[in-house]
Write a protein that holds these residues in place. Structure first.
Motif, short mmCIF file in Angstrom:
data_model
loop_
_atom_site.label_atom_id
_atom_site.label_comp_id
_atom_site.label_asym_id
_atom_site.label_seq_id
_atom_site.Cartn_x
_atom_site.Cartn_y
_atom_site.Cartn_z
N LYS A 32 -8.50 8.88 -6.94
CA LYS A 32 -7.05 9.04 -7.08
C LYS A 32 -6.75 10.50 -7.37
CE LYS A 32 -3.05 7.44 -9.75
NZ LYS A 32 -2.58 6.53 -10.81
N LEU A 36 -6.18 2.14 3.53
CA LEU A 36 -5.49 2.80 2.43
C LEU A 36 -5.59 4.32 2.54
CD1 LEU A 36 -3.94 1.71 -0.06
CD2 LEU A 36 -6.06 1.91 -1.36
N ASP A 37 -6.76 4.80 2.92
CA ASP A 37 -6.99 6.23 3.09
C ASP A 37 -6.12 6.80 4.21
OD1 ASP A 37 -8.83 8.62 2.41
OD2 ASP A 37 -9.04 8.45 4.58
N CYS A 67 0.83 -1.22 0.00
CA CYS A 67 0.00 0.00 0.00
C CYS A 67 0.86 1.25 0.00
CB CYS A 67 -0.92 0.00 1.22
SG CYS A 67 -2.14 -1.32 1.28
N SER A 84 -2.60 6.97 3.10
CA SER A 84 -2.43 8.05 2.13
C SER A 84 -2.19 9.39 2.83
CB SER A 84 -3.66 8.14 1.23
OG SER A 84 -3.48 9.10 0.21
N LEU A 103 1.05 4.24 -2.90
CA LEU A 103 0.76 5.64 -2.62
C LEU A 103 1.96 6.55 -2.90
CD1 LEU A 103 -1.09 4.90 0.72
CD2 LEU A 103 -2.17 5.80 -1.36
N ASP A 143 0.69 14.08 0.46
CA ASP A 143 -0.37 13.07 0.53
C ASP A 143 -0.15 12.05 -0.58
OD1 ASP A 143 -3.10 12.07 -0.52
OD2 ASP A 143 -3.63 12.89 1.44
N GLY A 144 -0.44 10.78 -0.27
CA GLY A 144 -0.25 9.70 -1.25
C GLY A 144 -1.22 9.69 -2.39
N MET A 177 -4.57 8.79 -2.79
CA MET A 177 -5.64 7.84 -3.03
C MET A 177 -6.60 7.93 -1.87
SD MET A 177 -5.41 3.92 -4.42
CE MET A 177 -4.28 4.41 -5.72
N THR A 195 -4.93 2.65 -9.49
CA THR A 195 -6.11 2.46 -8.63
C THR A 195 -6.63 1.04 -8.66
OG1 THR A 195 -7.52 3.18 -10.46
CG2 THR A 195 -6.87 4.85 -8.85
N SER A 249 -3.70 12.01 -7.13
CA SER A 249 -2.31 12.35 -7.45
C SER A 249 -2.13 12.87 -8.87
CB SER A 249 -1.41 11.15 -7.21
OG SER A 249 -1.84 10.02 -7.94
N LEU A 257 3.81 11.69 -1.84
CA LEU A 257 4.00 11.30 -3.23
C LEU A 257 5.39 11.73 -3.66
CD1 LEU A 257 2.61 10.22 -5.88
CD2 LEU A 257 2.13 12.62 -6.40
#
Length: 607
Positions: free
Chosen positions: A435, A325-326, A293, A329, A297, A419-420, A422, A303, A437, A334
């Motif tokens: 997504k 996952l959130d 994960c 993120s 991210l 922030d990643g 996602m 996705t 990014s 990133l």
């Protein structure tokens, strides 16, 4: 070396706690399989004779049972560019095995579906379910019990997850995934994107479009954009399931061959009777899944892995969801921009520092679990290096201390985004993935009237007729696993991009998938519950106003509550037939929700 990030630590603890019953049952299963499952010493003479009858010069060694026998599971076909190089691998690998006193046999083959070929076609409705077919094909090959370790030849979208899911049910066997690498760079991605958009606007014809596509996808190897296939390779690195640095070395090079040789030699060392036993089911633990994960991210990966990671985890008795996952993120920066998130492709990414740089930097920032069992070493540290040939011999050196291209790759201390990218978006329409990014932050919130479709081709027709030339959220429903197998909706990317470039506020909301190469248009995808399972998306009507916001994680229809409560869901359209879609009715009827992976196979197995 930094202390482990607090959010990473907390998410991992939640995953471990949530997974305790399933993980304990899984570890008990693979221990019993090692001690009492089907394996060469337990085969009858007739069983064993069938297994070595055609093994040529390896027959004596396999018959004697003293040598390690490596099972090769191959997803080779020569239509799929990424897998075409695998044609000669088995014969090479048999030679590499003999070099260390081992043997190798092809245990079985699996399908290898190319989403690039099937994108936008009826056959895309088979795509997600091909993952389950691959898992079952893998299991069939390994069920013969002739092997003490596994070499897996696969790269692309559903193929690596399918191989892993199948192999994890034989988790007592050590396993290494062996990639073949990306094709050399072709037409610049920005130029390809420009021609696609011109074609969507009717300004160039099919011949110009085909010429651009052929210049992009031009030889053997993985497509060079950072979609699901190359995200797979990234994940295998951060999970420690490759020989370090194997992901992005081009096919047909000596370095590529030496990495394959190293993988075969290593399988002889970590195999069942080897001196350093490393079963796959122990390598793929909760920390390795969290690492997957984090890598996704940090690099802005596909996705599609919001479906694949939960499915892989379930096969190992681990439960992870979109809230995990959130949360990750929010903590993972990133640090890579690879097309479609940036201008350069995976070859440029590799030249800028690649996976060695990414892994070392994330480890040093406390953003990856170092203490996982990898196939190569006692922890993940060695994956922060890069492979080289020195005097024609394979060796490793430290990844570059400084990235060679800060437009593509940066340290966590100076990320492209904190922030990643996602997000989980939730509300009265359900739960979906956004997504961010690749999307400009000014477009993270879209509130507009909707236009509802049941087929992406109908949306394209409306676009061509000028019916979408306004602020609009396009809704495509009945695209989930239970409805039609959850095809990717990649056809929508160019026209929605055209509308956005015209200055309109545009977004997509769907219970289907967007491509791993999805682009700059805000999209809430994988919406669950899906329309075919009674999801709220089935109640939407043209003209309803929907608000999608990545900033506050919201996805809502703005309508009077009483009116909404009184609305009826529209019925599901008739099931499609043709292109063998009717043969997959069993998978559609039994599939579970996207957040669990959209798998009928795992659902029926109670995993």
């Amino acid at each position: 070396m930094s202390k482990l990030n607090a959010i990473l630590e907390a998410v991992t603890a939640r995953v471990i706690e949530r997974s305790k019953p399933g993980r304990a049952a899984y570890l008990d299963l693979i221990a019993r399989q090692r001690d009492a499952g089907v394996n060469r010493p337990t085969l009858s003479c007739g069983n064993l004779a069938h297994g070595f009858a055609a093994s040529g010069e390896d027959k004596t060694a396999i018959r004697g049972g003293k040598s390690m026998n490596i099972g090769i599971v191959s997803a080779y076909n020569d239509m799929l560019s990424a897998h075409q190089p695998y044609g000669r691998y088995p014969e090479q690998m048999k030679i590499f095995a003999r070099e260390v006193g081992a043997t190798a046999q092809v245990a079985g083959s699996t399908p290898a579906m190319c989403d690039g070929v099937t994108q936008g076609q009826d056959s895309m409705e088979l795509s997600l379910f091909s993952r389950d077919v691959i898992a079952m094909s893998t299991a069939v090959g390994l069920s013969h019990g002739m092997f003490e370790s596994i070499a897996m030849l696969g790269i692309c979208d559903k193929i690596v997850p399918g191989l892993l899911i199948g192999a994890l049910r034989f988790g007592h066997l050590p396993t290494i995934l062996i990639p073949a690498g990306p094709m050399p760079s072709g037409l610049a991605n920005k130029e390809k994107q420009r021609v696609r958009q011109l074609y969507a606007e009717g300004k160039v014809g099919r011949e110009e479009l085909l010429e651009a596509e052929a210049a992009s996808y031009h030889g053997a190897g993985t497509c060079t954009f950072y979609g699901t296939a190359n995200s797979n390779q990234m994940m295998m690195e951060v999970m420690g399931l490759h020989i370090p640095g194997a992901a992005f070395i081009n096919p047909g090079t000596k370095l590529r061959t030496e990495l394959t040789r190293a993988a075969v030699h290593r399988l002889a060392e970590i195999g069942w009777e080897g001196d350093d036993y490393r079963p796959l089911g122990r390598c793929v633990d909760e920390k390795a899944i969290v690492n997957a994960c984090v890598g996704l991210l940090a690099t802005g990966g596909s996705t599609n892995h919001a479906l694949h990671i939960p499915a892989i985890a379930r096969a190992a008795g681990i439960m992870i969801d979109w809230e995990d996952l959130d949360q990750l993120s929010s903590a993972v920066p990133l640090i890579a921009r690879v097309y479609p998130n940036g201008s350069g492709d995976v070859n440029h990414f590799h030249a800028a520092g690649g996976m060695g740089y990414v892994i070392r930097e994330l480890l040093d920032a406390g953003l990856l679990h170092r203490d996982i069992m990898t196939v190569a070493a006692d922890d993940l540290t060695g994956y922060g290096q890069e492979p080289i040939l020195q005097d024609e011999q394979l060796s490793w050196r430290d990844a570059p201390a400084v990235t060679a291209d800060e437009t593509m790759l940066r340290p966590p201390s100076n990320p492209f985004s904190p922030d990643g990218g996602m997000r989980l978006v939730t509300g009265n329409l359900g739960r979906a993935t956004f997504k961010t990014s690749a999307v400009d932050p000014v477009r993270w919130t879209i509130e507009a009237p909707i236009r509802v479709f049941h087929d992406q081709n109908d949306a394209l027709a409306a676009f061509k007729a000028g019916e979408l030339d306004r602020d609009v959220i396009v809704v495509i429903r009945f695209q989930g696993p239970a409805a039609n197998g959850m095809p990717e909706l990649h056809k929508l990317t160019p026209p929605l991009g055209v509308l956005q470039d015209k200055g309109f506020k545009v977004a997509l909301v769907t219970d289907g998938r967007m491509s791993g190469a999805s682009g700059k248009v805000p999209a809430a995808i994988h919406l669950s519950p899906e329309a075919a399972r009674g999801g709220a998306i089935a109640k939407l009507q043209d003209g309803d106003v929907v608000r999608l916001c990545a900033n506050d994680g919201a996805l809502n229809i703005l309508v009077d509550e009483a009116e909404w409560a009184g609305r009826m869901a529209v019925p599901m359209p008739p099931a499609h037939v043709g292109t063998a879609r009717e043969l997959f009715a069993l998978m559609r009827s039994g599939s579970d929700e996207a957040e669990k992976g959209g798998s009928a196979m795992l659902a029926a197995a109670g995993l």
